[in-house]
Write a protein that holds these residues in place. Structure first.
Motif, PDB file in Angstrom:
ATOM      1  N   PHE A   1      50.069  -2.523  10.367  1.00 30.06           N
ATOM      2  CA  PHE A   1      50.449  -1.124  10.156  1.00 30.06           C
ATOM      3  C   PHE A   1      51.735  -0.782  10.902  1.00 30.06           C
ATOM      4  O   PHE A   1      52.643  -0.160  10.336  1.00 30.06           O
ATOM      5  CB  PHE A   1      49.329  -0.183  10.609  1.00 30.06           C
ATOM      6  N   VAL A   2      51.812  -1.159  12.177  1.00 32.98           N
ATOM      7  CA  VAL A   2      52.996  -0.819  12.973  1.00 32.98           C
ATOM      8  C   VAL A   2      54.251  -1.448  12.369  1.00 32.98           C
ATOM      9  O   VAL A   2      55.299  -0.803  12.249  1.00 32.98           O
ATOM     10  CB  VAL A   2      52.814  -1.247  14.441  1.00 32.98           C
TER      11      VAL A   2
ATOM     12  N   GLU B   1      49.473   2.764   3.034  1.00 32.22           N
ATOM     13  CA  GLU B   1      48.176   3.362   2.728  1.00 32.22           C
ATOM     14  C   GLU B   1      47.045   2.380   2.983  1.00 32.22           C
ATOM     15  O   GLU B   1      46.038   2.713   3.629  1.00 32.22           O
ATOM     16  CB  GLU B   1      48.160   3.817   1.268  1.00 32.22           C
ATOM     17  N   VAL B   2      47.200   1.157   2.507  1.00 29.49           N
ATOM     18  CA  VAL B   2      46.167   0.135   2.696  1.00 29.49           C
ATOM     19  C   VAL B   2      46.000  -0.180   4.180  1.00 29.49           C
ATOM     20  O   VAL B   2      44.887  -0.180   4.724  1.00 29.49           O
ATOM     21  CB  VAL B   2      46.511  -1.146   1.904  1.00 29.49           C
ATOM     22  N   ALA B   3      47.118  -0.454   4.856  1.00 29.08           N
ATOM     23  CA  ALA B   3      47.060  -0.841   6.267  1.00 29.08           C
ATOM     24  C   ALA B   3      46.586   0.310   7.143  1.00 29.08           C
ATOM     25  O   ALA B   3      45.789   0.111   8.071  1.00 29.08           O
ATOM     26  CB  ALA B   3      48.430  -1.319   6.720  1.00 29.08           C
ATOM     27  N   GLY B   4      47.055   1.519   6.860  1.00 27.39           N
ATOM     28  CA  GLY B   4      46.673   2.665   7.672  1.00 27.39           C
ATOM     29  C   GLY B   4      45.198   2.982   7.571  1.00 27.39           C
ATOM     30  O   GLY B   4      44.531   3.243   8.579  1.00 27.39           O
ATOM     31  N   ASN B   5      44.659   2.957   6.350  1.00 29.11           N
ATOM     32  CA  ASN B   5      43.236   3.242   6.192  1.00 29.11           C
ATOM     33  C   ASN B   5      42.372   2.124   6.766  1.00 29.11           C
ATOM     34  O   ASN B   5      41.295   2.387   7.317  1.00 29.11           O
ATOM     35  CB  ASN B   5      42.912   3.475   4.714  1.00 29.11           C
TER      36      ASN B   5
ATOM     37  N   ARG C   1      39.616   2.755   9.771  1.00 33.41           N
ATOM     38  CA  ARG C   1      38.233   2.275   9.722  1.00 33.41           C
ATOM     39  C   ARG C   1      37.889   1.470  10.972  1.00 33.41           C
ATOM     40  O   ARG C   1      36.781   1.553  11.504  1.00 33.41           O
ATOM     41  CB  ARG C   1      38.008   1.445   8.460  1.00 33.41           C
ATOM     42  N   ALA C   2      38.847   0.675  11.439  1.00 34.24           N
ATOM     43  CA  ALA C   2      38.620  -0.124  12.645  1.00 34.24           C
ATOM     44  C   ALA C   2      38.457   0.764  13.878  1.00 34.24           C
ATOM     45  O   ALA C   2      37.632   0.477  14.750  1.00 34.24           O
ATOM     46  CB  ALA C   2      39.778  -1.105  12.850  1.00 34.24           C
ATOM     47  N   THR C   3      39.224   1.859  13.953  1.00 37.92           N
ATOM     48  CA  THR C   3      39.117   2.721  15.124  1.00 37.92           C
ATOM     49  C   THR C   3      37.823   3.522  15.131  1.00 37.92           C
ATOM     50  O   THR C   3      37.382   3.976  16.188  1.00 37.92           O
ATOM     51  CB  THR C   3      40.314   3.692  15.211  1.00 37.92           C
TER      52      THR C   3
ATOM     53  N   GLY D   1      53.938   9.357   3.520  1.00 35.63           N
ATOM     54  CA  GLY D   1      53.688   9.506   2.094  1.00 35.63           C
ATOM     55  C   GLY D   1      52.457   8.795   1.585  1.00 35.63           C
ATOM     56  O   GLY D   1      52.316   8.582   0.378  1.00 35.63           O
ATOM     57  N   ALA D   2      51.547   8.427   2.493  1.00 35.89           N
ATOM     58  CA  ALA D   2      50.338   7.701   2.083  1.00 35.89           C
ATOM     59  C   ALA D   2      49.131   8.632   2.080  1.00 35.89           C
ATOM     60  O   ALA D   2      49.137   9.696   2.706  1.00 35.89           O
ATOM     61  CB  ALA D   2      50.089   6.522   3.029  1.00 35.89           C
ATOM     62  N   ARG D   3      48.092   8.208   1.375  1.00 41.37           N
ATOM     63  CA  ARG D   3      46.848   8.968   1.320  1.00 41.37           C
ATOM     64  C   ARG D   3      45.923   8.543   2.456  1.00 41.37           C
ATOM     65  O   ARG D   3      45.936   7.400   2.894  1.00 41.37           O
ATOM     66  CB  ARG D   3      46.114   8.739   0.001  1.00 41.37           C
TER      67      ARG D   3
END
Length: 246
Positions: free
Chosen positions: A46-47, A76-80, A84-86, A120-122
């Motif tokens: 993500f970073v 979007e994929v990496a952020g979500n 979930r991990a956090t 700009g991600a969901r």
């Protein structure tokens, strides 16, 4: 490096440090180590993607071959995945009694959610985002800072689109986030933020709005709120609650 990139890397440092605390406390627990490894991978991904994008989602960095390093969809994929991990990390820190690390992590989770939205991600889930913002709201008392917090919450809710796997827990998190935004808006004494929050709940959680407004009217009588704040509550109370049920 832009301020946005610095903020993202700072968020990553806090999340990474929280995992280090847990792995040091449970060095022989394979589940803890596995979660830390998985989250560490999601964090690095993500970073790396986030710092390669400008705040509007436009590609700004290229790899050695001149190829794009990522996109808003990748974010979007990496952020979500990281959120979930956090979720599990928050629960583990609570169990371990690591209160200071937990406080810092909640700040980082809220910042992560805002970063995802601004790229700009969901957001597919508000876990543990809603609890993080609720904790921040409890720590915040000055009206101006509450207003800033409220507008950040509004950004996150704008980016929230439940994923196909969202269930009861996600719905409860969404309800918590909407209620917290309404409460923060009232405490901020920001009429525009109040209208934004109430309209949002009316659109997305209309069944919950009347109960909130009834409580808000009682609060207006009990506490010393400015007249313009009371006026906004009265307008929405009259608009959304039938006279026979007031």
């Amino acid at each position: 490096m832009s301020q946005g990139n610095v903020a993202i890397e700072s968020i990553g440092s806090v999340i990474s440090a929280a995992f280090d605390v847990l792995t040091e406390a449970n060095p022989d627990d394979p589940e803890t180590l596995e979660r830390a490894h998985s989250a560490g991978y999601a964090l690095v991904k993500f970073v790396n993607l986030a710092v390669s994008l400008s705040s509007d989602g436009t590609q700004v960095n290229l790899d050695g071959d001149g190829a794009a390093m990522g996109s808003a969809e990748d974010i979007e994929v990496a952020g979500n995945q990281l959120l979930r991990a956090t979720t599990g990390l928050v629960a583990d820190l609570e169990t371990a009694g690591c209160l200071e690390e937990l406080k810092q992590l909640r700040h980082a989770v809220a910042g992560l959610a805002v970063s995802i939205a601004r790229l700009g991600a969901r957001l597919e889930s508000l876990e543990p985002v809603a609890n993080a913002f609720a904790a921040l709201a409890r720590e915040t008392h000055e009206p101006e800072r509450l207003a800033t917090l409220g507008y950040l919450m509004d950004e996150v809710l704008t980016a929230f689109t439940p994923g196909v796997e969202s269930g009861i827990e996600s719905a409860e998190s969404s309800r918590l986030m909407h209620n917290e935004l309404n409460s923060v808006a009232i405490r901020s004494h920001d009429s525009e933020l109040m209208e934004c929050a109430f309209d949002r709940m009316a659109e997305h959680m209309p069944a919950d709005l009347p109960a909130f407004l009834r409580e808000a009217v009682v609060e207006m009588e009990r506490a010393d709120h400015p007249e313009d704040v009371k006026a906004v509550v009265r307008v929405y109370h009259e608009r959304h609650i039938p006279p026979a049920t007031r």
